[in-house]
Motif scaffolding. Sequence first.
Motif: not given
Length: 436
Positions: A128-131, A162-167, A275-280
């Motif tokens: 798990a990643v807590d961004h 997908t925990q960072v950004a939707a693919a 990915h449209a976005r690579w970060h969050r």
Amino acid sequence: MRRLRVAVVGYGTGGQAVALMLSRDGHEVEVFEQAATLGPVGAGFLLQPVGQLVLWELGLLDTLRRHGATVSRLYGETAAGRAVMDMRYHELDPRLSGLGVQRGALFSVLDSAWCEGRQLHCGTRIVAVDHEAGAVTDAAGRRYQGFDLVVVADGAASSLRTQVAAARLDRPYPWGAQWCLVPAGDWPWADELQQRYVGARRMIGMLPVGTRPDDPTPRLSFFWSLPVAELAEAGVDAPAWHAAIAAVWPDALSRLHGTPVPDGLAQARYRDTVHARWHRGRAVLLGDAAHAMSPQLGQGVNMALLDARALRDELRSDSPVEVALDRYARSRRDHIGIYHFWSRWLTPLFQSERDGLARVRDRVFHPASRLPVGRGQMLRVLTGTRRGWFGTFALPTAFLESLDACGRPAPAHLPESESATASAMVGDTGSSGVAS
């Protein structure tokens, strides 16, 4: 420059490179690797000029070249001897070549170079990643927190992306490969990647990949393309497996006499991920976790190295971290987009059941590659120096001069200003004088 506390998830090429670069910049870096024992995954690959540039800037290219094999040409033909592909680096620039490398050699070189503030947790699978908080949690429930940045570099099969950004796209390819390393011996194509094809259903490749620090025997990387559905049973009937290889390329089979089948063969599977976005928040994707693609263009390691370099450079600015991450992602997407496009369109020509397309490929691909425009485009894509449809990825003059000096690069650390601003490009005119 601000000092960040950074978590890196994954210790493949991208994770190794970013840990090394950020540690050298003075950041506190902590790496989490799920494997209990450190080591590479995979056989061999082609380090392209753009990947060589990154290692040259780190002062590591000379060390790696002592183990790698210079590759000047990529050649592929049908089992009947019809040329399909013939690409030579010198036709873009006489100073350029590929470098066939064992993954074990690159892993060792990068691992040995990471000395400053080394913090590495092996056998720790992050789930798990807590961004928002800048924290990660492992499979045992332990939470590691207080990070300014979490770099997710856990590979093509990432469970965290997908925990960072939707693919926008994330699908497995239906075709994979078996691979192994074999002694090179007196292999006649010592500086060439050689491939043989039967339609689009069967492909064998042999790539010289040199040695590694713990093994002085020069080796070849063998791969055999197969549908993923066949991988589990491929080689169980060893005589049938050998007969299938012989039907495509007897010379390749002659190098496999010491390889136990199927136990001596590893398996590779591939994904296509966009990915449209690579970060969050405080988390960002890097390497195959951000942009997995088929191996047809052979760019995975090279793009991961460039990702690490770009992220480091953006973090050197005094902008907020999230602004730096946005600039990093936009610059890398601008470069990688064309490679996603071509790998997606080329894969059915080489790994599919579409033999009709393969027949067109066999008649058209090689002649098109001899035309000036086609040759230039293909060589730009091969070397990693194509940006978008018509743009060019800049290779610094000092790097090109180092390649030209005695035919091998000298180790160098570019000053920060030169690394960031170098804009000299490999000329769009190859040695033949025809513009690409």
